[in-house]
Design a protein around this motif. Sequence first.
Motif, PDB file in Angstrom:
ATOM      1  N   VAL A   1       2.750  -7.354   5.384  1.00  0.00           N
ATOM      2  CA  VAL A   1       2.191  -6.234   4.644  1.00  0.00           C
ATOM      3  C   VAL A   1       3.279  -5.189   4.444  1.00  0.00           C
ATOM      4  N   ARG A   2       3.380  -4.679   3.233  1.00  0.00           N
ATOM      5  CA  ARG A   2       4.369  -3.636   2.903  1.00  0.00           C
ATOM      6  C   ARG A   2       3.653  -2.301   2.800  1.00  0.00           C
ATOM      7  N   LEU A   3       4.061  -1.368   3.644  1.00  0.00           N
ATOM      8  CA  LEU A   3       3.465  -0.043   3.675  1.00  0.00           C
ATOM      9  C   LEU A   3       4.526   0.974   3.260  1.00  0.00           C
ATOM     10  N   VAL A   4       4.303   1.624   2.113  1.00  0.00           N
ATOM     11  CA  VAL A   4       5.226   2.634   1.610  1.00  0.00           C
ATOM     12  C   VAL A   4       4.647   4.011   1.927  1.00  0.00           C
ATOM     13  N   VAL A   5       5.288   4.703   2.852  1.00  0.00           N
ATOM     14  CA  VAL A   5       4.832   6.042   3.262  1.00  0.00           C
ATOM     15  C   VAL A   5       5.669   7.074   2.508  1.00  0.00           C
ATOM     16  N   LEU A   6       5.006   7.826   1.645  1.00  0.00           N
ATOM     17  CA  LEU A   6       5.693   8.821   0.821  1.00  0.00           C
ATOM     18  C   LEU A   6       5.579  10.203   1.464  1.00  0.00           C
TER      19      LEU A   6
ATOM     20  N   PHE B   1       0.841  -1.188   0.000  1.00  0.00           N
ATOM     21  CA  PHE B   1       0.000   0.000   0.000  1.00  0.00           C
ATOM     22  C   PHE B   1       0.884   1.249   0.000  1.00  0.00           C
ATOM     23  N   TYR B   2       0.521   2.205  -0.869  1.00  0.00           N
ATOM     24  CA  TYR B   2       1.231   3.474  -0.957  1.00  0.00           C
ATOM     25  C   TYR B   2       0.376   4.550  -0.290  1.00  0.00           C
ATOM     26  N   VAL B   3       0.906   5.188   0.722  1.00  0.00           N
ATOM     27  CA  VAL B   3       0.184   6.217   1.451  1.00  0.00           C
ATOM     28  C   VAL B   3       1.086   7.445   1.576  1.00  0.00           C
ATOM     29  N   THR B   4       0.477   8.541   2.053  1.00  0.00           N
ATOM     30  CA  THR B   4       1.202   9.809   2.135  1.00  0.00           C
ATOM     31  C   THR B   4       1.310  10.259   3.581  1.00  0.00           C
ATOM     32  N   GLU B   5       2.469  10.743   3.924  1.00  0.00           N
ATOM     33  CA  GLU B   5       2.724  11.245   5.281  1.00  0.00           C
ATOM     34  C   GLU B   5       1.733  12.350   5.635  1.00  0.00           C
ATOM     35  N   GLY B   6       1.072  12.208   6.807  1.00  0.00           N
ATOM     36  CA  GLY B   6       0.150  13.223   7.289  1.00  0.00           C
ATOM     37  C   GLY B   6      -1.254  13.150   6.711  1.00  0.00           C
ATOM     38  N   ILE B   7      -1.524  12.206   5.780  1.00  0.00           N
ATOM     39  CA  ILE B   7      -2.846  12.056   5.164  1.00  0.00           C
ATOM     40  C   ILE B   7      -3.522  10.811   5.738  1.00  0.00           C
ATOM     41  N   GLU B   8      -4.776  10.960   6.160  1.00  0.00           N
ATOM     42  CA  GLU B   8      -5.524   9.838   6.726  1.00  0.00           C
ATOM     43  C   GLU B   8      -5.560   8.659   5.750  1.00  0.00           C
ATOM     44  N   VAL B   9      -5.243   7.466   6.270  1.00  0.00           N
ATOM     45  CA  VAL B   9      -5.218   6.260   5.441  1.00  0.00           C
ATOM     46  C   VAL B   9      -6.639   5.744   5.251  1.00  0.00           C
ATOM     47  N   ALA B  10      -6.953   5.334   4.032  1.00  0.00           N
ATOM     48  CA  ALA B  10      -8.263   4.754   3.725  1.00  0.00           C
ATOM     49  C   ALA B  10      -8.060   3.534   2.846  1.00  0.00           C
ATOM     50  N   GLU B  11      -7.486   2.489   3.437  1.00  0.00           N
ATOM     51  CA  GLU B  11      -7.219   1.246   2.712  1.00  0.00           C
ATOM     52  C   GLU B  11      -7.789   0.082   3.513  1.00  0.00           C
TER      53      GLU B  11
ATOM     54  N   ALA C   1       3.036   9.121  10.257  1.00  0.00           N
ATOM     55  CA  ALA C   1       3.782  10.234  10.839  1.00  0.00           C
ATOM     56  C   ALA C   1       5.220  10.313  10.345  1.00  0.00           C
ATOM     57  N   ARG C   2       5.670   9.281   9.628  1.00  0.00           N
ATOM     58  CA  ARG C   2       7.070   9.266   9.193  1.00  0.00           C
ATOM     59  C   ARG C   2       7.170   8.540   7.863  1.00  0.00           C
ATOM     60  N   SER C   3       7.835   9.167   6.887  1.00  0.00           N
ATOM     61  CA  SER C   3       7.990   8.526   5.583  1.00  0.00           C
ATOM     62  C   SER C   3       8.974   7.365   5.672  1.00  0.00           C
TER      63      SER C   3
ATOM     64  N   VAL D   1      -0.034   4.285  11.998  1.00  0.00           N
ATOM     65  CA  VAL D   1      -0.964   3.466  11.199  1.00  0.00           C
ATOM     66  C   VAL D   1      -1.190   2.122  11.876  1.00  0.00           C
ATOM     67  N   ARG D   2      -2.474   1.710  11.963  1.00  0.00           N
ATOM     68  CA  ARG D   2      -2.841   0.420  12.528  1.00  0.00           C
ATOM     69  C   ARG D   2      -3.858  -0.267  11.618  1.00  0.00           C
ATOM     70  N   VAL D   3      -4.114  -1.546  11.888  1.00  0.00           N
ATOM     71  CA  VAL D   3      -5.147  -2.290  11.182  1.00  0.00           C
ATOM     72  C   VAL D   3      -6.082  -2.886  12.233  1.00  0.00           C
ATOM     73  N   ASP D   4      -7.410  -2.838  11.969  1.00  0.00           N
ATOM     74  CA  ASP D   4      -8.364  -3.389  12.932  1.00  0.00           C
ATOM     75  C   ASP D   4      -8.809  -4.787  12.506  1.00  0.00           C
ATOM     76  N   ALA D   5      -9.753  -5.382  13.270  1.00  0.00           N
ATOM     77  CA  ALA D   5     -10.162  -6.764  13.038  1.00  0.00           C
ATOM     78  C   ALA D   5     -10.867  -6.948  11.698  1.00  0.00           C
ATOM     79  N   SER D   6     -11.425  -5.881  11.144  1.00  0.00           N
ATOM     80  CA  SER D   6     -12.093  -5.982   9.845  1.00  0.00           C
ATOM     81  C   SER D   6     -11.121  -5.843   8.676  1.00  0.00           C
ATOM     82  N   GLY D   7      -9.843  -5.553   8.974  1.00  0.00           N
ATOM     83  CA  GLY D   7      -8.849  -5.360   7.921  1.00  0.00           C
ATOM     84  C   GLY D   7      -8.696  -3.926   7.488  1.00  0.00           C
TER      85      GLY D   7
END
Length: 230
Positions: free
Chosen positions: A136-141, A71-81, A114-116, A101-107
Amino acid sequence: MTQRRERGTYGKRQNRGVNVRQRWVFLLAGLAVCGLAAAVPSLTAPLAPVALMARETPYQSPEGALVEDTFYVTEGIEVAERLLPTAKGVAVRPAYLAVGVRVDASGRLYGKPARSGTYFAPVQLCSGSSCQETRVRLVVLGNVPWVPRDLTFPGRAGVPLDGEIGINGGPPGVIPTFTVTDHGRVPEGVAIGPDGHVGGVPAAAGISEVPVRICVAGNCAGVVVRLIIV
């Protein structure tokens, strides 16, 4: 004479002792050979398949346990994945994925990175009481601003359209995605794809304003695409 008889008797006793010892040696050697012969078949016999001895588990997590694991996400932007397991009836154990960033029981992935950087986080996928781990690979840009371009497309009824919605700026190498949020406003015969391509053959003349959501690594904004068909 007496000494010779004693020597002879003593010699016979020695010979008898030697013979008894030899008999015991031969007997023990024979028993050892028999025991080895009995053991050899069991050593050379084929082993039972491991699968028959292994206890089955209700769920296993092979490669490809998730529809998407990067997943590609942006620093400081709310994640919606969201994590989508490929198997049915699989739950996700809540976990910490990256800074903020966290993941809940529903995925559902939630929070603000907070950090790229690139993070590889273990995630437990569970079916009943059995859990298996995948990664899981999380790429924070970094938060690089971007603006849309090419939002107006002229055309003629009955003539194929061939346009492209674009952006200026944003993180290098990241491909933006385009989502029509109101398909009822798309004119008949026209389509706007997730890659921003505007195509099709307009069926009638008219002006249409189509709402489109553009996302660049989770940094999203809504725009209006105008189609002017004469």
